[in-house]
Scaffold this motif. Sequence first.
Motif, mmCIF file in Angstrom:
data_model
loop_
_atom_site.group_PDB
_atom_site.id
_atom_site.type_symbol
_atom_site.label_atom_id
_atom_site.label_comp_id
_atom_site.label_asym_id
_atom_site.label_seq_id
_atom_site.Cartn_x
_atom_site.Cartn_y
_atom_site.Cartn_z
ATOM 1 N N ASN B 242 4.325 4.565 -2.042
ATOM 2 C CA ASN B 242 3.832 3.520 -1.152
ATOM 3 C C ASN B 242 2.544 2.959 -1.721
ATOM 4 O OD1 ASN B 242 5.618 3.988 1.395
ATOM 5 N ND2 ASN B 242 4.938 5.997 0.770
ATOM 6 N N LEU B 243 2.443 1.637 -1.739
ATOM 7 C CA LEU B 243 1.278 0.997 -2.352
ATOM 8 C C LEU B 243 0.329 0.535 -1.259
ATOM 9 C CD1 LEU B 243 3.449 -1.137 -4.710
ATOM 10 C CD2 LEU B 243 2.178 0.861 -5.356
ATOM 11 N N VAL B 244 -0.948 0.751 -1.477
ATOM 12 C CA VAL B 244 -1.953 0.306 -0.524
ATOM 13 C C VAL B 244 -2.378 -1.104 -0.912
ATOM 14 C CG1 VAL B 244 -4.202 0.802 0.479
ATOM 15 C CG2 VAL B 244 -2.744 2.675 -0.304
ATOM 16 N N PRO B 245 -2.353 -2.041 0.029
ATOM 17 C CA PRO B 245 -2.739 -3.413 -0.316
ATOM 18 C C PRO B 245 -4.178 -3.454 -0.814
ATOM 19 C CG PRO B 245 -1.756 -3.330 1.871
ATOM 20 C CD PRO B 245 -1.926 -1.925 1.427
ATOM 21 N N ALA B 261 1.654 -0.438 8.226
ATOM 22 C CA ALA B 261 0.404 -0.978 7.704
ATOM 23 C C ALA B 261 0.486 -1.272 6.213
ATOM 24 C CB ALA B 261 -0.728 0.015 7.969
ATOM 25 N N CYS B 262 1.308 -0.510 5.489
ATOM 26 C CA CYS B 262 1.421 -0.684 4.035
ATOM 27 C C CYS B 262 2.886 -0.847 3.691
ATOM 28 C CB CYS B 262 0.867 0.528 3.301
ATOM 29 S SG CYS B 262 -0.825 0.898 3.735
ATOM 30 N N PRO B 263 3.435 -2.034 3.879
ATOM 31 C CA PRO B 263 4.881 -2.178 3.735
ATOM 32 C C PRO B 263 5.400 -2.158 2.308
ATOM 33 C CG PRO B 263 3.863 -4.264 4.335
ATOM 34 C CD PRO B 263 2.781 -3.272 4.317
ATOM 35 N N SER B 264 4.542 -2.344 1.309
ATOM 36 C CA SER B 264 5.060 -2.414 -0.060
ATOM 37 C C SER B 264 5.318 -1.036 -0.616
ATOM 38 C CB SER B 264 4.044 -3.108 -0.968
ATOM 39 O OG SER B 264 3.948 -4.446 -0.612
ATOM 40 N N LYS B 265 6.503 -0.844 -1.183
ATOM 41 C CA LYS B 265 6.769 0.442 -1.786
ATOM 42 C C LYS B 265 7.674 0.292 -2.997
ATOM 43 C CE LYS B 265 8.539 1.796 2.538
ATOM 44 N NZ LYS B 265 9.196 0.864 3.348
ATOM 45 N N LEU B 266 7.568 1.296 -3.862
ATOM 46 C CA LEU B 266 8.374 1.338 -5.064
ATOM 47 C C LEU B 266 9.268 2.566 -4.963
ATOM 48 C CD1 LEU B 266 8.897 0.242 -7.927
ATOM 49 C CD2 LEU B 266 7.052 1.689 -8.731
ATOM 50 N N HIS B 267 10.595 2.318 -4.917
ATOM 51 C CA HIS B 267 11.537 3.430 -4.867
ATOM 52 C C HIS B 267 11.975 3.745 -6.277
ATOM 53 C CE1 HIS B 267 12.013 3.253 -0.558
ATOM 54 N NE2 HIS B 267 12.378 2.012 -0.591
ATOM 55 N N LEU B 268 11.885 5.017 -6.676
ATOM 56 C CA LEU B 268 12.304 5.414 -8.020
ATOM 57 C C LEU B 268 13.318 6.540 -7.896
ATOM 58 C CD1 LEU B 268 8.742 5.538 -9.556
ATOM 59 C CD2 LEU B 268 10.491 3.903 -10.165
#
Lengths: 327, 321
Positions: B242-245, B261-268
């Motif tokens: 999960n990435l923090v803006p 609150a932190c919707p951006s994420k990278l699934h690997l």
Amino acid sequence: MFSINTVPPSSTQSFSDDIPSTHRRHPAELEAMDLDEDEFGAGPSRRNIVTPGEMITSSKEYMRGHGTYVEETNVISSVTGTIERVNKLISVKPVRSKYVPEVGDLVIGRIVEVGPQRWRVDANGRQDAVLMLSSVNLPGGVQRRKIESDALKMREFLAEGDLLVAEVQAFFGDGAMSLHTRSLKYGKLRNGQLLTVPPQLIRRLKSHFHHIPPPCGPTGVDVILGLNGYVWVSNGTSQDKREGGEGFDSEGVYSDKNDDIPPEGRQAISTVSNLIKLLADQGIPLTDTLIEESYNWLNQNQLPPGPLAQPDKERMLAEVVGIEVYA
Amino acid sequence: MSLPLPTLSPSEISYIQTSLSDPIHPTRSDSRSLLDTRPIEVSYGVFPHANGSSRIKIGGTEVVAGIKLEVVDSSESSKGWKGKVEVDITPQAFPASQPSNLSSSSAYLSSILQSHFIPSIPPLVIIPNQKYFQPQLHLTLISSDGNVLSALVLGARSAFADLKLPKIKIISWVGENGENEVEGAEGVIGKGDLSGIKAAIKSKSKKGRNITKGGEDWDLDLSEDLDHIDGREELPVLVTLNLVPNSPNIFLDATSQEESACPSKLHLFFTTSSTEKSLKVCGIRFEGGQSIDNSRIKGLIEEGARIAGELISGLNGNLPQ
């Protein structure tokens, strides 16, 4: 980083060997006899806890109250709970139910919808509560009167998703709460985080604004125990700032901007939140003294930062509250 | 972001974001560190009637998984033996949502698993190039408190780790000269008593080879212990960063409020192989709407690989048997 635990599957099948023979009999067979006065009295009664469908009494003398229904001549419980008797009235108080509001309750709610001259608020009850525009303090102090354009600027005050603390003023005909924030200690919430606990665990007390003093965080931690089960844990402020003393900012009541909170303060807020969740998970009623004692216990035992490990949790519950938890 | 998320007020969102983006002392709402996950509970064999099943609990997120095997006729290349997956979201996981939203979320999750998890499952052979077991994986999300996709992939992986393949024996008529026995998958054909039928079966050749066959049938051989599948330690795992803006910080295992609150994420998705002992990426998904500098991607994937290595060794140390 990862803690992976293998747990044996719990079986939900019951085998006939486990069920004691008394349970296998038809409920009508089991003696639901005419109970005399002392049965539900103050002393230890023989049958105090009932489940739905269980017959309480077959007497025609008793009237049915909440949580029961009448079938033929029997009074039968419709919820799981404890039997309460007042003279001839038998009722069952449920163990777990939705929050039941009373006038004067302090609740924390979240705005769901902005309507004409009112807001619709989710306060964890059976219905959404209503907050009228005439029931809020407008920025500029208590003396500010409502003007026409305020009705068009409602979203500047409270928009969808905002959290606020309010008091139940009255009820509408259909049972929906009507809230008001006509005090300087009510209003929009900031600088913290929200938790949800079962509403039964919050007692009705004189005050629901609790302050845990430093060393819990550099300025302490404020806890607001809403009676509807919503708990707000935030950065500590002084009494003055909260209730309209010299530090009170009357123009900024509806601001969304948080204060600068140092990491130690945030840590303290997270720790107190964890404690509240732990106590709520065990079904322990929440009071400010209990939370403060638990926090002091943590300090004394100088546990490492981070979430509590299971053995520490059990130790804390045993020493502070006095209950034994078996895994 | 197709799973329903709780609504938060702007000050709550700002509180979570500022706490997480602190460069020296980031704080989370439950005082975990950024790369700490909540304790994971795994149970195997929760459905005795399924061929393989598991239950995963990560904090408030709970998933049950079950696998049913079906026999299909297929060749190795036509891929008819590829598994199928279906994800079901129960309404109690998201009580405030409409059923139509839930079914589109279910379809979304099923498609992710179908693309990134299913291809790594080896074929389950009965007769090579002819009969295969096709695994039908069914996942149910019972409750949700963030990190749903990880829980689903863990559930799928654990169900396959619990999966036991029945032994098969082929029952077939053997011709007159059939002192050769045809071997089935793991069993041996019984030489049945064919005296009355021999006359009805025509031999195709007079040589000692067994080519006369009557109706071929197969049956389960329950006399031997069942085996787990090969390669169950190499199935994929998912690491969600999960990435923090507006911050270089990343964190693992978000609760649903943190996800709001932190919707951006990278699934690997990572898989490993026993021969090479190194991790391979078998899926990458970036979602949430924030755009990041492409110079960060490599570092994020390496960090994800490191985390996946720990997860895999933790899981492989806990397999049933």
